[in-house]
Motif scaffolding. Structure first.
Motif, PDB file in Angstrom:
ATOM      1  N   TRP A 176       0.839  -1.200   0.000  1.00 52.26           N
ATOM      2  CA  TRP A 176       0.000   0.000   0.000  1.00 52.26           C
ATOM      3  C   TRP A 176       0.872   1.247   0.000  1.00 52.26           C
ATOM      4  CZ3 TRP A 176      -0.269   3.704   3.938  1.00 52.26           C
ATOM      5  CH2 TRP A 176      -1.223   4.693   3.735  1.00 52.26           C
ATOM      6  N   VAL A 210       1.999   1.794  -3.399  1.00 51.55           N
ATOM      7  CA  VAL A 210       0.934   2.323  -4.256  1.00 51.55           C
ATOM      8  C   VAL A 210       0.789   3.824  -4.028  1.00 51.55           C
ATOM      9  CG1 VAL A 210      -1.567   2.307  -4.585  1.00 51.55           C
ATOM     10  CG2 VAL A 210      -0.326   0.177  -4.485  1.00 51.55           C
ATOM     11  N   GLY A 212      -5.308   3.839  -3.407  1.00 54.54           N
ATOM     12  CA  GLY A 212      -4.751   3.359  -2.159  1.00 54.54           C
ATOM     13  C   GLY A 212      -5.829   3.070  -1.138  1.00 54.54           C
ATOM     14  N   TYR A 263      -7.650  -0.074  -2.050  1.00 56.81           N
ATOM     15  CA  TYR A 263      -6.762  -1.218  -1.812  1.00 56.81           C
ATOM     16  C   TYR A 263      -6.699  -1.570  -0.330  1.00 56.81           C
ATOM     17  CZ  TYR A 263      -2.470  -3.967  -1.657  1.00 56.81           C
ATOM     18  OH  TYR A 263      -1.557  -4.944  -1.423  1.00 56.81           O
ATOM     19  N   TRP A 274     -10.051  -3.507  -6.602  1.00 56.75           N
ATOM     20  CA  TRP A 274      -8.900  -2.701  -6.187  1.00 56.75           C
ATOM     21  C   TRP A 274      -7.738  -2.875  -7.144  1.00 56.75           C
ATOM     22  CZ3 TRP A 274      -4.284  -5.119  -5.243  1.00 56.75           C
ATOM     23  CH2 TRP A 274      -4.346  -6.495  -5.125  1.00 56.75           C
ATOM     24  N   ALA A 284      -4.963  -0.170  -8.084  1.00 57.48           N
ATOM     25  CA  ALA A 284      -3.742  -0.086  -7.275  1.00 57.48           C
ATOM     26  C   ALA A 284      -2.501  -0.498  -8.061  1.00 57.48           C
ATOM     27  CB  ALA A 284      -3.893  -0.941  -6.030  1.00 57.48           C
TER      28      ALA A 284
END
Lengths: 220, 670
Positions: B147, B150, B163, B166, B229, B233
């Protein structure tokens, strides 16, 4: 354990519940404080009896703490606060006394049913103690919910805590550290609430918590 | 030193490189140390893991005194873990070498450098974990670190939303896995995987575990409808990280599913295979359709990842179905095909993402319609990208063909299943797979054609230049891997045999015993494939054709006018673009799946504005699942907002009522 010890412990715990009921229908602040002091005295006697029965000397200390702080220091302090603040001494209740008493009875029945069923294979003394302690906690909450006055909410909170102490001493082997820390946290809570009472009074000229709601722009 | 300790040391080394990234991430030297170090550590770890996989080294395990008290952290390596460790390391090493050059274009290297090695370390640890707590901890670490990657470019476009989505989906997936592992651990609290293998859960518990793992691992892998996601992402991260996320992290998710359902769960319910099979097939088709509609090259690749994850899950589902009906050899074939495709996909998808990153560096645009004619300015990138496209389109003699062919061989085993429902259904799934494969070929013809062929559509595409040597080296290495894996798939199939024999007690016949590198999955009489022969045939025939053409024609290079649609001196915008290339497929499939609508706005006569052709697409997952959920949550929070401004007494009363209510529940139900 002899039957006498059990009976006396049972009597004292039941006495605490009875005093909680007495607390429920008080409509004067001083009377409420006196009943709370009585509540704490009964608690300290009950704890002292447990100390004798369980042969646990540290419980005497707990009993002493309960007696000194809860039966003497806190009620006297609250008396003085009420005098200094010049509070209107009648308590406005939200629900009528009769209804409150009925609800209280229902709560005691509920806690009996729950506790006796859950702790089916525990020590009989601990079982009764726990059941009574839960009723006292619920009744203390009921006092807090049904009163508008901040002082009576403090008293409700303290009596709730008495129920917790009763439960803690009923269970054998509760370490002293836990009890002392609970006692001190209650004392600190009392101090904080006391300061809050003064602050509320300074701002709003009353300790009726309804004034707070009006201040926040809400309907009652 | 045992293999598991060596690999743990590698993971620790990667975490240490993360610290180096924090401290020295500002300068060029720091970046070089981090990337070179990651590549070296990955290479070492790969050697160690290959040793476990090929050497038949016994399972090694270790318990470290960290983590939960009385439990410790269990780590273990067996054939399955070793296989996926190799995948992580190959992808990681390629991405690290690529990062050596690509990282120089990074505006804020300190947002990437600490997390890149940490991400690799977390994936290693997930694969090595041997108890529920360690597994979930490392899984969540992997999610959080990725994350952070990302969010490295969080100022750009929609990346913060990517983000957020995600993080939400990752948390949801981990929650599902947590519940699944808790169910497997049971009330006794046997959190070590060894304890879970020993007990046989009740049928309804097993069913619940399969559903939860399908949600938990499926959301990480990108199974429909939990894929939303992924196309947000994966492209948002820097390109070499996108390659890791798409090529490698989805494989770690596949590992999670296989580990729990095939290894820890002794007997999955009979319908597990069916559910996985159907979900995989639908995911494959919808994923590739999405990819065909997409203009953004990295998002297109992300959607194509969803398709390939679907293919892998079809293989796993087939293995479950065959295993449930006692067809060990067929199950081993299907699982081998699935794992082989996972490996192949990790290689060619990394390659394609690295190529997309090169294009992004050269032209600064992710939109395919802003490129064109790059083959003249970036010949090496174009060649590597072409090999990647051919591999992912399953063209022989490349590796994509080998694994998909193997999967179809498994599908063809379906007439021997006793249950006639599956016997009818599996060929249907095969049909969907064939559709997905054909659409994937169209998708990558479109990608390569629009980006690299034709004439440049923008000045930026005209000025594009070849990328640096480190990036090219990483891509060429992956090309070599793809070609080799396509020519000698037998070696890989043999390497997978310990995995299938550990999980299913069955394996494919040893391919190395056969001459001429032929692959024979079941029996010689039924089917066989020889990648080397196909390669030699293609090479020889192409060479002959070139010779003949050059013999008969002049060998001078000539430049003449392109076929110009009757418009001399046409603008480059009249070329086929990504949207126009996909239009027939959009009209056939898009109208039903995506509710695709095309509108043409013609300005009235005399108005100087250009006419506009507008295409609207609706993602069915958002439309039917996520938008209603977000609307419900928003509505509920709007209502609950009133609860924020109650009186003290009311709050107390609520506490009181809740307590009494709970006590009543106990009093009545106990």
């Amino acid at each position: 354990m002899g039957t006498l010890e059990f009976d006396v412990a049972h009597l004292l715990a039941g006495g605490l519940v009875l005093v909680s009921f007495v607390m429920l229908y008080q409509d004067r602040l001083y009377a409420l404080l006196n009943v709370f002091a009585l509540h704490s005295v009964v608690l300290s006697v009950s704890v002292g009896w447990q100390a004798f029965v369980q042969d646990a000397p540290h419980l005497y200390l707990t009993a002493l703490i309960a007696l000194v702080f809860k039966a003497i220091v806190i009620p006297v302090a609250l008396h003085r606060i009420i005098q200094r603040l010049g509070i209107h001494r009648e308590i406005e209740t939200v629900v009528g006394v009769g209804a409150t008493m009925l609800v209280g009875m229902g709560l005691v029945a509920l806690s009996m049913v729950v506790m006796l069923r859950v702790t089916a294979d525990a020590d009989p003394l601990a079982r009764e103690d726990l059941a009574f302690a839960l009723s006292i906690v619920l009744l203390g909450l009921l006092v807090m919910v049904t009163r508008r006055n901040a002082v009576s909410q403090v008293v409700g909170f303290m009596s709730l805590e008495n129920g917790l102490v009763l439960a803690a001493t009923g269970a054998k082997g509760m370490p002293l550290v836990v009890e002392i820390s609970v006692a001190f946290s209650i004392l600190i809570a009392f101090i904080v609430i006391g300061i809050f009472l003064f602050r509320i009074r300074e701002r709003f000229d009353t300790v009726d918590i309804g004034a707070l709601d009006v201040f926040r722009g809400e309907r009652r | 030193m045992s293999a598991v300790l060596a690999l743990l040391a590698c993971a620790a080394g990667l975490l240490g490189l993360g610290v180096v990234g924090v401290v020295g991430g500002r300068g060029r030297v720091g970046a070089a140390v981090v990337y070179l170090g990651s590549a070296t550590v990955c290479a070492l770890a790969a050697v160690s893991a290959i040793g476990v996989l090929l050497g038949g080294e016994p399972v090694s395990e270790v318990v470290l005194p960290i983590g939960l008290p009385w439990l410790g952290a269990h780590f273990r390596i067996d054939a399955l873990s070793a296989l996926f460790v190799v995948l992580v390391d190959v992808g990681g090493a390629a991405a690290a070498v690529y990062g050596l050059g690509h990282g120089r274009h990074e505006g804020h290297p300190r947002r990437v450098l600490p997390f890149f090695p940490a991400f690799l370390a977390a994936m290693h640890l997930v694969l090595l974990a041997d108890d529920a707590f360690t597994f979930l901890f490392c899984w969540e670490l992997m999610s959080l670190v990725s994350w952070a990657l990302v969010m490295a470019h969080h100022q750009q476009g929609d990346n913060t939303r990517a983000g957020y989505v995600y993080l939400l989906m990752a948390g949801f997936g981990t929650l599902a896995l947590l519940l699944a592992l808790a169910l497997l651990a049971g009330s006794e609290g046997g959190y070590a995987f060894a304890d879970m293998r020993a007990v046989e859960p009740a049928p309804h518990v097993a069913a619940l575990v399969v559903v939860l793992v399908l949600v938990g691992a499926g959301s990480k892998a990108g199974l429909l409808p939990l894929h939303v996601w992924l196309p947000l992402a994966h492209p948002a991260a820097p390109s070499h990280v996108s390659a890791l996320m798409s090529g490698v992290m989805t494989k770690v998710a596949v590992y999670g599913f296989v580990r729990i359902v095939l290894d820890l769960l002794a007997t999955p319910p009979w319908w597990a295979g069916l559910a996985v099979l159907l979900l995989g097939a639908v995911t494959a088709v919808v994923g590739v359709l999405h990819a065909l509609m997409e203009r953004d090259i990295k998002r297109m690749l992300a959607y194509s990842t969803i398709e390939n994850v679907g293919i892998v899950f079809v293989g796993v589902g087939l293995a479950l179905a065959f295993d449930a009906h006692g067809m060990g050899a067929a199950a081993a074939l299907a699982l081998t095909a699935a794992l082989l495709h996972a490996a192949n996909h990790s290689w060619f998808k990394s390659l394609l993402f690295l190529g997309a990153g090169a294009v992004l560096v050269a032209t600064g645009e992710r939109d395919m319609d802003a490129q064109g004619g790059l083959i003249h300015r970036m010949p090496v990138t174009a060649f590597t990208f072409l090999v990647g496209c051919a591999a992912i389109s399953a063209l022989p003699p490349l590796n994509g063909f080998a694994s998909e062919w193997l999967l179809f061989q498994a599908v063809l085993q379906s007439p021997q299943i006793e249950q006639w429902g599956l016997r009818i259904l599996v060929p249907g799934v095969g049909g969907l797979l064939a559709l997905a494969a054909a659409l994937a070929a169209a998708c990558f013809v479109r990608a390569f054609g629009v980006v690299f062929l034709g004439r440049p559509r923008t000045p930026a595409a005209m000025r594009a230049a070849e990328v640096d040597r480190a990036s090219l080296a990483a891509m060429v290495a992956l090309v070599v891997l793809c070609v080799l894996a396509g020519i000698v798939p037998g070696v890989l199939i043999d390497a997978l045999a310990p995995v299938t024999s550990a999980l299913l007690d069955a394996r494919l016949p040893t391919q190395a015993a056969l001459g001429w590198l032929t692959v024979v999955p079941i029996a010689e009489g039924r089917s066989s494939y020889n990648g080397l022969l196909v390669f030699v045939f293609i090479a020889v025939s192409a060479w002959l054709t070139v010779r003949v053409v050059h013999r008969l024609a002049s060998d001078r290079l000539r430049r003449g006018p392109a076929w110009d649609c009757g418009f001399p001196d046409a603008s480059p915008l009249t070329q086929y673009a990504s949207g126009s290339f996909a239009q027939p497929i959009r009209r056939v499939f898009g109208t039903t799946v995506f509710a695709a609508r095309e509108t043409v706005e013609m300005p009235p006569p005399g108005d100087g504005r250009a006419a506009r052709h507008r295409v609207t697409l609706l993602d069915p997952a958002w439309r039917w699942i996520y938008d209603p959920i977000t609307a419900a949550v928003a509505g509920a929070s709007l209502r609950l907002n009133a609860m924020q401004f109650l009186t003290i007494r009311r709050y107390l009363g609520m506490v009181f009522l809740a307590l009494v209510g709970l006590l009543l529940v106990i009093a009545i139900w106990r």
